[in-house]
Write a protein that holds these residues in place. Structure first.
Motif, PDB file in Angstrom:
ATOM      1  N   GLY A  55       0.803  -1.218   0.000  1.00 53.55           N
ATOM      2  CA  GLY A  55       0.000   0.000   0.000  1.00 53.55           C
ATOM      3  C   GLY A  55       0.832   1.263   0.000  1.00 53.55           C
ATOM      4  O   GLY A  55       2.057   1.234   0.161  1.00 53.55           O
ATOM      5  N   SER A  56       0.159   2.395  -0.141  1.00 53.26           N
ATOM      6  CA  SER A  56       0.857   3.676  -0.253  1.00 53.26           C
ATOM      7  C   SER A  56       1.554   4.082   1.044  1.00 53.26           C
ATOM      8  O   SER A  56       2.663   4.619   1.012  1.00 53.26           O
ATOM      9  N   LEU A  57       0.925   3.836   2.191  1.00 55.32           N
ATOM     10  CA  LEU A  57       1.575   4.185   3.450  1.00 55.32           C
ATOM     11  C   LEU A  57       2.775   3.279   3.688  1.00 55.32           C
ATOM     12  O   LEU A  57       3.825   3.743   4.152  1.00 55.32           O
ATOM     13  N   SER A  58       2.661   2.015   3.345  1.00 56.05           N
ATOM     14  CA  SER A  58       3.796   1.100   3.477  1.00 56.05           C
ATOM     15  C   SER A  58       4.969   1.569   2.623  1.00 56.05           C
ATOM     16  O   SER A  58       6.126   1.566   3.079  1.00 56.05           O
ATOM     17  N   ALA A  59       4.679   1.967   1.382  1.00 55.00           N
ATOM     18  CA  ALA A  59       5.747   2.432   0.501  1.00 55.00           C
ATOM     19  C   ALA A  59       6.416   3.676   1.061  1.00 55.00           C
ATOM     20  O   ALA A  59       7.646   3.832   0.978  1.00 55.00           O
ATOM     21  N   TYR A  60       5.621   4.546   1.639  1.00 58.37           N
ATOM     22  CA  TYR A  60       6.175   5.770   2.223  1.00 58.37           C
ATOM     23  C   TYR A  60       7.092   5.430   3.391  1.00 58.37           C
ATOM     24  O   TYR A  60       8.205   5.970   3.512  1.00 58.37           O
ATOM     25  N   ILE A  61       6.637   4.534   4.264  1.00 67.37           N
ATOM     26  CA  ILE A  61       7.455   4.142   5.413  1.00 67.37           C
ATOM     27  C   ILE A  61       8.745   3.469   4.949  1.00 67.37           C
ATOM     28  O   ILE A  61       9.831   3.723   5.499  1.00 67.37           O
ATOM     29  N   GLN A  62       8.654   2.636   3.920  1.00 66.83           N
ATOM     30  CA  GLN A  62       9.846   1.969   3.400  1.00 66.83           C
ATOM     31  C   GLN A  62      10.871   2.975   2.890  1.00 66.83           C
ATOM     32  O   GLN A  62      12.082   2.757   3.003  1.00 66.83           O
ATOM     33  N   SER A  63      10.393   4.106   2.358  1.00 64.35           N
ATOM     34  CA  SER A  63      11.313   5.120   1.829  1.00 64.35           C
ATOM     35  C   SER A  63      12.137   5.778   2.932  1.00 64.35           C
ATOM     36  O   SER A  63      13.165   6.402   2.645  1.00 64.35           O
ATOM     37  N   LEU A  64      11.684   5.647   4.182  1.00 67.69           N
ATOM     38  CA  LEU A  64      12.413   6.253   5.305  1.00 67.69           C
ATOM     39  C   LEU A  64      13.613   5.413   5.746  1.00 67.69           C
ATOM     40  O   LEU A  64      14.428   5.872   6.537  1.00 67.69           O
ATOM     41  N   GLN A  65      13.684   4.183   5.243  1.00 67.49           N
ATOM     42  CA  GLN A  65      14.775   3.261   5.590  1.00 67.49           C
ATOM     43  C   GLN A  65      14.892   3.091   7.113  1.00 67.49           C
ATOM     44  O   GLN A  65      15.924   3.383   7.716  1.00 67.49           O
ATOM     45  N   LEU A  66      13.803   2.621   7.693  1.00 63.36           N
ATOM     46  CA  LEU A  66      13.786   2.424   9.133  1.00 63.36           C
ATOM     47  C   LEU A  66      14.858   1.422   9.556  1.00 63.36           C
ATOM     48  O   LEU A  66      15.133   0.447   8.856  1.00 63.36           O
ATOM     49  N   GLY A  67      15.422   1.700  10.722  1.00 58.34           N
ATOM     50  CA  GLY A  67      16.427   0.811  11.274  1.00 58.34           C
ATOM     51  C   GLY A  67      16.031   0.339  12.653  1.00 58.34           C
ATOM     52  O   GLY A  67      14.894  -0.074  12.893  1.00 58.34           O
ATOM     53  N   ARG A  68      16.936   0.436  13.559  1.00 59.34           N
ATOM     54  CA  ARG A  68      16.752  -0.077  14.906  1.00 59.34           C
ATOM     55  C   ARG A  68      15.624   0.648  15.657  1.00 59.34           C
ATOM     56  O   ARG A  68      15.474   1.863  15.534  1.00 59.34           O
ATOM     57  N   MET A  69      14.837  -0.111  16.406  1.00 57.60           N
ATOM     58  CA  MET A  69      13.862   0.503  17.299  1.00 57.60           C
ATOM     59  C   MET A  69      14.574   0.858  18.607  1.00 57.60           C
ATOM     60  O   MET A  69      15.165  -0.002  19.247  1.00 57.60           O
ATOM     61  N   LEU A  70      14.508   2.131  18.980  1.00 58.45           N
ATOM     62  CA  LEU A  70      15.197   2.580  20.182  1.00 58.45           C
ATOM     63  C   LEU A  70      14.323   2.549  21.426  1.00 58.45           C
ATOM     64  O   LEU A  70      14.814   2.324  22.531  1.00 58.45           O
ATOM     65  N   LYS A  71      13.014   2.792  21.244  1.00 57.84           N
ATOM     66  CA  LYS A  71      12.143   2.842  22.412  1.00 57.84           C
ATOM     67  C   LYS A  71      10.713   2.495  22.031  1.00 57.84           C
ATOM     68  O   LYS A  71      10.230   2.873  20.965  1.00 57.84           O
ATOM     69  N   TYR A  72      10.072   1.765  22.927  1.00 59.20           N
ATOM     70  CA  TYR A  72       8.657   1.450  22.782  1.00 59.20           C
ATOM     71  C   TYR A  72       7.924   1.961  24.018  1.00 59.20           C
ATOM     72  O   TYR A  72       8.359   1.728  25.153  1.00 59.20           O
ATOM     73  N   GLU A  73       6.814   2.676  23.805  1.00 58.71           N
ATOM     74  CA  GLU A  73       6.003   3.187  24.898  1.00 58.71           C
ATOM     75  C   GLU A  73       4.616   2.564  24.838  1.00 58.71           C
ATOM     76  O   GLU A  73       3.944   2.613  23.802  1.00 58.71           O
ATOM     77  N   TYR A  74       4.212   1.979  25.956  1.00 55.39           N
ATOM     78  CA  TYR A  74       2.908   1.342  26.094  1.00 55.39           C
ATOM     79  C   TYR A  74       2.095   2.163  27.085  1.00 55.39           C
ATOM     80  O   TYR A  74       2.434   2.253  28.270  1.00 55.39           O
ATOM     81  N   VAL A  75       1.051   2.829  26.576  1.00 57.95           N
ATOM     82  CA  VAL A  75       0.242   3.715  27.413  1.00 57.95           C
ATOM     83  C   VAL A  75      -1.227   3.312  27.251  1.00 57.95           C
ATOM     84  O   VAL A  75      -1.964   3.893  26.444  1.00 57.95           O
TER      85      VAL A  75
END
Length: 341
Positions: A301-321
């Motif tokens: 999908g279009s949002l997936s393609a956009y996120i892929q363009s950011l070249q995501l790497g390591r997750m530094l923090k997760y917040e559960y609220v």
């Protein structure tokens, strides 16, 4: 394949509900109405005819419900914090009240590293003149992926997903990890919003007209299991599954209330730089740096393609609220804030 087919069918049903404007009453769960008997009404917002829940909070009070009504309709909600906040009438392209109140909500956030140059390319030059993406190490910045379930608020109930660049504060130097640590200590976070899909037309129109935020309408399914919160975002053009965000329920979240401010810088409708912010009272919250705590599944999908363009790497923090309240303030000219600094 069976799970994918079931997901596709579910999102198609949501799309039908979306187009007919049939959503549940603000205190009901789940957030999407499957029952066509739920009555709908329309309101005019800056010339837009917007479907709302008939008899819902927005239909009756247009962002200014008396707290006595909230207390009667949701007696389990603690309203003590809201009683200390005063609403004022504002013109944000239409008449409204600031701040907008969110009485009972849940959110999950994952902060990832991303390609710094790509982040800079996505920010307008005017915004870049005031804020910069925070660089955590050479060539890498940060993006926050946040999914919200607003169970009960002035705008009835809806789901929202925010993809934002983590930035410096306007008027302050961008010192990378030092700036990030300073924002964490002060619980005052700044960003530039890239994408902001929502699943009600009321939320879309108010966000676009009132805040000039990049909102669009698409089905967003929210559900809980015994172990996780799951948000499924459909592609608005095809109705097919696009992004799935699954986040763990962390053990023993703190029940000590905590105030957090999230602010954004953008360009207003008049072409001038503006800023807006929300103050959240986190009633139940926990955090982790374990990458296994979240699962972000992308498709075609279009949002997936956009996120892929950011070249995501390591997750530094997760917040559960799982439980928070919030007050969203109307945008103001950025120059006004800088003059106060």
């Amino acid at each position: 394949m069976k799970q994918f087919a079931e997901l596709t069918q579910r999102l198609k049903r949501q799309r039908i509900a979306l187009l007919t404007g049939m959503v549940l009453h603000a205190v009901a769960m789940p957030l999407w109405a499957q029952d066509a008997s739920v009555p709908s009404a329309t309101v005019d917002i800056a010339g837009h005819t917007v479907p709302v829940v008939a008899g819902g909070l927005y239909d009756r009070f247009h962002s200014n419900p008396p707290l006595s009504v909230i207390a009667a309709e949701a007696p389990d909600v603690d309203l003590s914090w809201f009683r200390g906040l005063a609403k004022t009438r504002v013109d944000i392209g239409f008449e409204s009240y600031s701040p907008n109140f969110y009485y009972r909500n849940s959110r999950v956030t994952a902060v990832f590293t991303a390609d710094l140059q790509r982040l800079r390319e996505l920010m307008p030059a005017e915004v870049l003149a005031q804020v910069q993406p925070l660089q955590v190490w050479p060539g890498r910045g940060l993006v926050a992926f946040t999914a919200y379930a607003y169970h009960y608020c002035d705008n009835d109930s809806y789901n929202e997903v925010a993809l934002s660049i983590v930035t410096s504060k306007p008027g302050h130097s961008s010192l990378g990890p030092i700036s990030l640590a300073g924002q964490a200590l002060s619980r005052d976070f700044w960003g530039y919003v890239l994408k902001l899909p929502v699943n009600t037309e009321l939320a879309r129109v108010r966000g676009v007209v009132g805040y000039n935020l990049p909102k669009w309408l698409t089905p967003i399914d929210y559900r809980e299991t015994d172990k996780s919160l799951i948000f499924e975002i459909a592609d608005s053009a095809t109705g097919q599954p696009d992004v799935v965000f699954e986040a763990q329920k962390l053990d023993a979240p703190s029940s000590e209330p905590e105030l957090v401010t999230n602010s954004f810088t953008n360009i207003g409708h008049d072409g001038e730089l503006a800023y807006g912010y929300a103050v959240s009272r986190q009633l139940s919250h926990a955090a982790s740096s374990d990458a296994a705590a979240v699962k972000l599944t992308l498709s075609q999908g279009s949002l997936s393609a956009y996120i892929q363009s950011l070249q995501l790497g390591r997750m530094l923090k997760y917040e559960y609220v799982p439980d928070f309240q919030s007050a969203l303030y109307a945008p103001e000219p950025l120059a006004r804030m800088l003059a106060r600094e």
